[in-house]
Design a protein around this motif. Structure first.
Motif, PDB file in Angstrom:
ATOM      1  N   GLY A 163      37.850  48.557  63.845  1.00 34.42           N
ATOM      2  CA  GLY A 163      36.448  48.148  63.968  1.00 34.42           C
ATOM      3  C   GLY A 163      35.664  48.272  62.684  1.00 34.42           C
ATOM      4  N   GLY A 164      36.352  48.612  61.582  1.00 42.11           N
ATOM      5  CA  GLY A 164      35.645  48.832  60.323  1.00 42.11           C
ATOM      6  C   GLY A 164      35.219  47.526  59.677  1.00 42.11           C
ATOM      7  N   LYS A 165      34.124  47.595  58.927  1.00 35.14           N
ATOM      8  CA  LYS A 165      33.619  46.414  58.230  1.00 35.14           C
ATOM      9  C   LYS A 165      34.346  46.195  56.907  1.00 35.14           C
ATOM     10  N   GLN A 166      34.927  47.245  56.355  1.00 36.69           N
ATOM     11  CA  GLN A 166      35.586  47.143  55.063  1.00 36.69           C
ATOM     12  C   GLN A 166      36.989  46.549  55.245  1.00 36.69           C
ATOM     13  N   GLN A 167      37.262  45.518  54.457  1.00 37.20           N
ATOM     14  CA  GLN A 167      38.490  44.776  54.683  1.00 37.20           C
ATOM     15  C   GLN A 167      39.191  44.473  53.372  1.00 37.20           C
ATOM     16  N   GLN A 168      40.444  44.068  53.524  1.00 40.32           N
ATOM     17  CA  GLN A 168      41.217  43.566  52.387  1.00 40.32           C
ATOM     18  C   GLN A 168      41.506  42.087  52.621  1.00 40.32           C
ATOM     19  N   ARG A 169      41.125  41.274  51.663  1.00 44.17           N
ATOM     20  CA  ARG A 169      41.408  39.843  51.715  1.00 44.17           C
ATOM     21  C   ARG A 169      42.480  39.514  50.698  1.00 44.17           C
ATOM     22  N   THR A 170      43.383  38.633  51.072  1.00 39.37           N
ATOM     23  CA  THR A 170      44.410  38.171  50.148  1.00 39.37           C
ATOM     24  C   THR A 170      44.151  36.708  49.805  1.00 39.37           C
ATOM     25  N   ILE A 171      44.138  36.429  48.490  1.00 37.87           N
ATOM     26  CA  ILE A 171      43.878  35.072  48.013  1.00 37.87           C
ATOM     27  C   ILE A 171      45.029  34.656  47.104  1.00 37.87           C
ATOM     28  N   LEU A 172      45.634  33.546  47.423  1.00 35.68           N
ATOM     29  CA  LEU A 172      46.729  33.024  46.618  1.00 35.68           C
ATOM     30  C   LEU A 172      46.196  31.925  45.704  1.00 35.68           C
ATOM     31  N   VAL A 173      46.376  32.104  44.410  1.00 40.23           N
ATOM     32  CA  VAL A 173      45.912  31.124  43.424  1.00 40.23           C
ATOM     33  C   VAL A 173      47.125  30.594  42.672  1.00 40.23           C
ATOM     34  N   THR A 174      47.311  29.299  42.707  1.00 46.68           N
ATOM     35  CA  THR A 174      48.416  28.686  41.970  1.00 46.68           C
ATOM     36  C   THR A 174      47.948  28.238  40.599  1.00 46.68           C
ATOM     37  N   LEU A 175      48.889  28.043  39.709  1.00 49.90           N
ATOM     38  CA  LEU A 175      48.550  27.647  38.345  1.00 49.90           C
ATOM     39  C   LEU A 175      47.828  26.304  38.309  1.00 49.90           C
TER      40      LEU A 175
END
Length: 525
Positions: free
Chosen positions: A113-125
């Motif tokens: 229920g926490g507001k703090q999160q980890q987001r994963t973002i994939l960036v290609t060349l």
């Protein structure tokens, strides 16, 4: 695009975030393919994890996300950023060949229920150009990272080495600049003050006792009646005295650590001003809210807490990353202890705390001058201290402090120093502020006892009559008054008075003997 190009783009991004945007490096991996960065430019703070990866399948991405999530917990705890979000940015030449959308689209919470999160973002060349960086707007970057196309492998390798070196140098310089903030000066004055405190304790013990109110008052403790009579210097002299060995030890230890830390941060000259302004504020607050005799460097020491809080106000992230929570926890414990223990002068503590914070704002941190803010702090501090002094001098005394005079007089009486005791009891009975009838009654009684020893029965009679008027149930007062009547030859009056005393203590042997003596005198007359 080969692996070397991937590393170059990766380090061009890291270089821009660290060198150009002034973000803080947390960790660089051994193989230089993973960098953790803290975006502490302004709140809300966040943690950025940058990694270069060759991802063929989505399960590789999932494994990386899981591993990063566990590592992020440790990093957030280490930095004291439990409320910070984590952005996991993976730079990859190509996306996984199978479906990976669920991995990057769903944030991972750090608690249920926490507001703090980890987001994963994939960036290609392919997504990186000189005019576009996917996270530039979200991170509020001042400019886009610059991506250069080298003409040869050698140039590419040279650029890569230069970028890594520049990031490393920028990180080391920032850490060195932060370290210098804590070591601007040396704790010279701290050691001088500790020495003065120890010397004064030895002097007081040599000529009296540090737990004796008379000794403390003689050597300059804060004592409201004498301050009201004009001895304002006690606001400062009280800072050098301590009540007992435990009080001395605790304050000396606190001054050693807190004073040393503040003097290193602010420098000796600023620390001297902070110390004495905080001590003065603590003494004045004690004068305003505590009528007991008080002494000690506690106000100035709490001023050191105030100075550290001011440092935390100016360098919040650095403060909480280093000493912050320890300072706040110790401060809260000490204040709570002061509220729970009646003998602790919490007025001096709070006054010193506020005084130390304001004094720090007045003198400012080294190499961080802001004359307008310093002037505002100066005039605000002067106004607050003046108002507190006005309140202290204007308020009506309760007379509680005069109990100290009574105690000093009693000490003289126990040593048979009757004439030395007399003026202390006289101060109590002649004060218009004493409302405690029991204190007045006891003081009149002691004055009566002194007059009996010098056979001045007329004065003794007057004092003891005041005693029994204020405290009718006080047997010794009633009995001594009967004795005074007896010595004056007023036998019938003495007999009547003795009956009043015997009603309070009918089995008192001396009262019984005096009754027999008075009966013989009355019968003979």
């Amino acid at each position: 695009m080969n692996r070397l190009t991937l590393s170059l783009r990766f380090w061009e991004i890291v270089y821009h975030l660290v060198v150009k945007e002034k973000m803080r490096v947390i960790h660089i991996s051994e193989h230089s393919n993973e960098v953790w960065i803290e975006d502490d430019r302004k709140e809300p703070y966040q943690i950025i994890r940058l990694a270069q990866k060759d991802l063929d399948w989505s399960n590789q991405l999932k494994a990386d996300v899981k591993k990063t999530h566990e590592r992020a917990r440790q990093v957030r705890k280490q930095l004291g950023l439990r409320q910070a979000n984590v952005v996991n940015v993976i730079i990859s030449p190509y996306p996984p060949v199978d479906d990976y959308s669920q991995t990057v689209d769903q944030p991972l919470p750090f608690s249920a229920g926490g507001k703090q999160q980890q987001r994963t973002i994939l960036v290609t060349l392919d997504a990186l150009t000189n005019t576009f960086f996917p996270l530039a707007t979200e991170w509020k970057l001042h400019a886009m990272p610059t991506f250069i196309e080298p003409e040869s492998v050698e140039e590419e390798e040279s650029m890569l080495r230069s970028l890594r070196y520049a990031v490393q140098q920028s990180s080391e310089k920032r850490h060195e600049d932060e370290r210098k903030l804590f070591f601007y000066g040396k704790p010279v004055f701290t050691y001088i003050m500790i020495s003065c405190i120890l010397v004064m304790y030895a002097v007081v013990e040599h000529f009296g006792s540090s737990t004796n109110p008379q000794s403390l008052i003689t050597f300059g403790a804060k004592f409201n009646p004498l301050i009201l009579e004009g001895e304002w210097w006690r606001f400062f002299s009280a800072m050098f005295l301590h009540i007992g060995i435990l009080h001395l030890f605790m304050n000396s230890l606190a001054l050693f650590y807190l004073g040393g830390a503040v003097e290193r941060i602010f420098g000796t000259t600023r620390f001297i001003l902070i110390y004495f302004l905080a001590g003065l504020s603590g003494s004045v607050a004690s004068f305003a809210f505590n009528e007991n005799v008080s002494a000690g460097a506690s106000g100035a020491i709490f001023g050191c807490f105030g100075a550290l809080l001011y440092f935390g106000f100016r360098y919040r992230r650095l403060f909480f990353r280093t000493m912050g929570m320890n300072v706040i926890v110790i401060l809260v414990i000490n204040l709570a202890f002061g509220f729970m223990v009646p003998m602790v002068d919490n007025g001096a503590h709070i006054g010193g705390l506020v005084g130390g914070f304001v004094a720090s704002a007045i003198v400012g941190l080294p190499k961080h001058k802001n004359q307008l803010k310093q002037l505002l702090a100066f005039f605000g501090g002067i106004a607050a201290l003046t108002a507190l002094l006005y309140y202290a001098y204007d308020q009506e005394e309760t007379g509680d402090s005069y109990a100290v005079y009574y105690q000093i007089g009693i000490e003289h009486m126990r040593s048979d120093q009757f004439e030395e005791a007399r003026p202390y009891f006289e101060r109590v009975v002649h004060s218009e502020s004493v409302r405690d009838e029991e204190l007045l009654a006891q003081s009149y009684f002691q004055l009566g006892s002194i007059e009996i020893t010098v056979e001045n029965y007329g004065e003794a009679e007057s004092y003891l009559e005041n005693t029994v008027e204020l405290s009718p149930e006080f047997f010794e007062g009633q009995y001594n008054l009967a004795v005074v009547y007896y010595y004056q030859g007023k036998y019938e009056r003495a007999y009547e008075q003795l009956q009043v005393a015997k009603e309070l203590n009918p089995d008192h042997e001396q009262a019984i003997e005096l009754e027999e003596e008075l009966s013989r005198h009355i019968e003979a007359s």
